[in-house]
Design an enzyme around this catalytic site. Structure first.
Site, PDB file in Angstrom:
ATOM      1  N   ASN A  10      25.124 -39.754 -69.957  1.00 38.70           N
ATOM      2  CA  ASN A  10      23.550 -39.201 -70.675  1.00 38.70           C
ATOM      3  C   ASN A  10      22.650 -39.996 -69.696  1.00 38.70           C
ATOM      4  OD1 ASN A  10      21.511 -38.658 -72.217  1.00 38.70           O
ATOM      5  ND2 ASN A  10      22.065 -39.921 -74.007  1.00 38.70           N
ATOM      6  N   TRP A  11      21.983 -39.388 -68.835  1.00 40.38           N
ATOM      7  CA  TRP A  11      20.996 -40.034 -68.110  1.00 40.38           C
ATOM      8  C   TRP A  11      19.848 -40.388 -68.738  1.00 40.38           C
ATOM      9  CZ3 TRP A  11      20.935 -36.997 -62.839  1.00 40.38           C
ATOM     10  CH2 TRP A  11      21.917 -37.379 -61.908  1.00 40.38           C
ATOM     11  N   LYS A  12      19.659 -39.987 -70.010  1.00 39.42           N
ATOM     12  CA  LYS A  12      18.373 -39.907 -70.934  1.00 39.42           C
ATOM     13  C   LYS A  12      16.905 -39.736 -69.946  1.00 39.42           C
ATOM     14  CE  LYS A  12      20.921 -43.157 -73.718  1.00 39.42           C
ATOM     15  NZ  LYS A  12      20.972 -44.307 -75.038  1.00 39.42           N
ATOM     16  N   HIS A  95      21.682 -36.319 -80.788  1.00 39.48           N
ATOM     17  CA  HIS A  95      21.583 -37.865 -80.239  1.00 39.48           C
ATOM     18  C   HIS A  95      20.848 -38.834 -81.185  1.00 39.48           C
ATOM     19  CE1 HIS A  95      21.036 -41.597 -77.865  1.00 39.48           C
ATOM     20  NE2 HIS A  95      21.955 -41.290 -77.171  1.00 39.48           N
ATOM     21  N   GLU A  97      18.727 -40.995 -80.753  1.00 42.36           N
ATOM     22  CA  GLU A  97      17.271 -41.051 -80.217  1.00 42.36           C
ATOM     23  C   GLU A  97      16.217 -39.903 -80.794  1.00 42.36           C
ATOM     24  OE1 GLU A  97      18.088 -41.988 -76.226  1.00 42.36           O
ATOM     25  OE2 GLU A  97      19.127 -43.984 -76.950  1.00 42.36           O
ATOM     26  N   GLU A 166      28.652 -42.712 -81.859  1.00 41.58           N
ATOM     27  CA  GLU A 166      27.772 -43.490 -81.345  1.00 41.58           C
ATOM     28  C   GLU A 166      27.018 -44.477 -82.318  1.00 41.58           C
ATOM     29  OE1 GLU A 166      26.490 -42.328 -77.143  1.00 41.58           O
ATOM     30  OE2 GLU A 166      25.114 -41.518 -78.426  1.00 41.58           O
ATOM     31  N   GLY A 172      22.829 -48.956 -75.918  1.00 43.35           N
ATOM     32  CA  GLY A 172      21.767 -49.643 -75.198  1.00 43.35           C
ATOM     33  C   GLY A 172      21.437 -51.136 -75.506  1.00 43.35           C
ATOM     34  N   SER A 211      27.062 -48.803 -75.378  1.00 45.09           N
ATOM     35  CA  SER A 211      27.223 -49.948 -74.167  1.00 45.09           C
ATOM     36  C   SER A 211      28.645 -49.646 -73.880  1.00 45.09           C
ATOM     37  CB  SER A 211      27.010 -51.011 -75.127  1.00 45.09           C
ATOM     38  OG  SER A 211      25.640 -51.160 -75.275  1.00 45.09           O
ATOM     39  N   GLY A 232      25.463 -44.037 -71.430  1.00 40.65           N
ATOM     40  CA  GLY A 232      24.043 -44.006 -71.030  1.00 40.65           C
ATOM     41  C   GLY A 232      23.708 -44.925 -69.769  1.00 40.65           C
ATOM     42  N   GLY A 233      23.439 -46.302 -69.977  1.00 40.64           N
ATOM     43  CA  GLY A 233      23.137 -47.156 -68.864  1.00 40.64           C
ATOM     44  C   GLY A 233      23.933 -47.204 -67.729  1.00 40.64           C
TER      45      GLY A 233
HETATM   46  P1  PGA Z   1      24.281 -46.740 -73.653  1.00 40.56           P
HETATM   47  O1  PGA Z   1      23.956 -45.141 -74.339  1.00 40.56           O
HETATM   48  O2  PGA Z   1      25.803 -46.328 -72.955  1.00 40.56           O
HETATM   49  O3  PGA Z   1      23.374 -47.112 -72.619  1.00 40.56           O
HETATM   50  O4  PGA Z   1      24.383 -47.541 -74.608  1.00 40.56           O
HETATM   51  C1  PGA Z   1      24.871 -44.482 -74.668  1.00 40.56           C
HETATM   52  C2  PGA Z   1      24.049 -43.328 -75.375  1.00 40.56           C
HETATM   53  O5  PGA Z   1      23.001 -43.315 -76.108  1.00 40.56           O
HETATM   54  O6  PGA Z   1      24.589 -41.814 -75.200  1.00 40.56           O
END
Ligand code: PGA
Length: 249
Positions: A10-12, A95, A97, A166, A172, A211, A232-233
């Site tokens: 997930n590149w966000k 998600h 967010e 999640e 994050g 994470s 994500g990251g």
């Molecule tokens: P993260 O993000 O791996 O940076 O914690 C995961 C996500 O939000 O899908």
């Protein structure tokens, strides 16, 4: 059970034309024929670029959101049919967010899931509790409520979805759920799916996200009800993402 693990980046809201190309090239050079399924969910403006870069590759294209509506006066949104035209195979829905910053409700998430399914796009439905909810002992109630809304609207094709657990406090933050914490929620989600889809529930892929990284992926993926990751990251760094893919093989 011949279910393959699924690893999704997930590149966000990260990337750019040049950086995307470098990242995808680095992935494709090293990924070979992965033993798990792999996808990257790019920001909408880059879908055409990614469609071209990933053509005939083992990495599938995903979107980070999809409109609940088919077409019309919904400024800023992308319909599932539009995503389909760019070769999108997966769409993240709900998600945390988007639930937090865009006030998406359980009902919206259920409608977006239906919109994706109607175009043959696999929705990756995200559920997860906040830190306050976990500390109040509400984790199970929260994720059950979030998944129940999706099952309520999409029960007839629930076996086509992917679920991502999640925990919001792990996204994050560098704080990962322990394998035991994650497995306990995954087992609960599996049981709920079993109730809705009986014999198909075992085939539904349940991803862990929050994470996940090159160092902790293997022990999370070793849990019986964890069938992949939403990353994500660590998906923005080719060596890290490749290591997670290897851990999922
Ligand atoms: P993260 O993000 O791996 O940076 O914690 C995961 C996500 O939000 O899908």
């Amino acid at each position: 059970m011949t279910k393959k693990n699924l690893i999704v980046g997930n590149w966000k809201m990260n990337g750019g034309l040049q950086g995307n190309q470098a990242l995808v090239q680095a992935l494709l050079q090293a990924v070979g024929q992965p033993a798990c399924d792999v996808a990257v969910c790019a920001p909408a403006p880059y879908l055409a670029q990614l469609q071209a870069l990933l053509a005939a590759s083992p990495i599938a294209l995903g979107a980070q959101d999809v409109s609940a509506h088919a077409q019309g006066a919904f400024t800023g949104e992308q319909s599932a049919a539009m995503l389909k035209e760019f070769g999108v195979r997966y769409a993240i829905v709900g998600h945390s967010e988007r639930r937090q910053y865009h006030r998406e409700t359980d009902e919206t998430v259920a409608a977006k899931t239906a919109a994706a399914l109607s175009q043959g796009i696999t929705p990756i439905v995200c559920v997860g509790e906040t830190l306050a909810e976990r500390e109040a002992g509400q984790t199970h109630d929260v994720v059950k409520r979030q998944l129940a809304a999706v099952i309520h609207v999409n029960g007839h094709c629930i076996s086509e979805i992917v679920v991502a657990y999640e925990p919001v406090w792990a996204i994050g933050t560098g704080k990962t759920a322990s394998p035991e914490q994650a497995q306990s929620v995954h087992a609960l989600l599996r049981a709920q799916l079993h109730h809705a889809a009986s014999e198909h529930a075992a085939g539904i892929r349940l991803l862990y996200g929050g994470s996940m990284n090159a160092a902790n992926a293997a022990e999370l993926l070793a849990q019986p009800d964890i069938d992949g990751g939403l990353i994500g990251g660590a998906s923005l760094k080719a060596p890290d993402f490749l290591q997670i893919i290897s851990a999922a093989a």
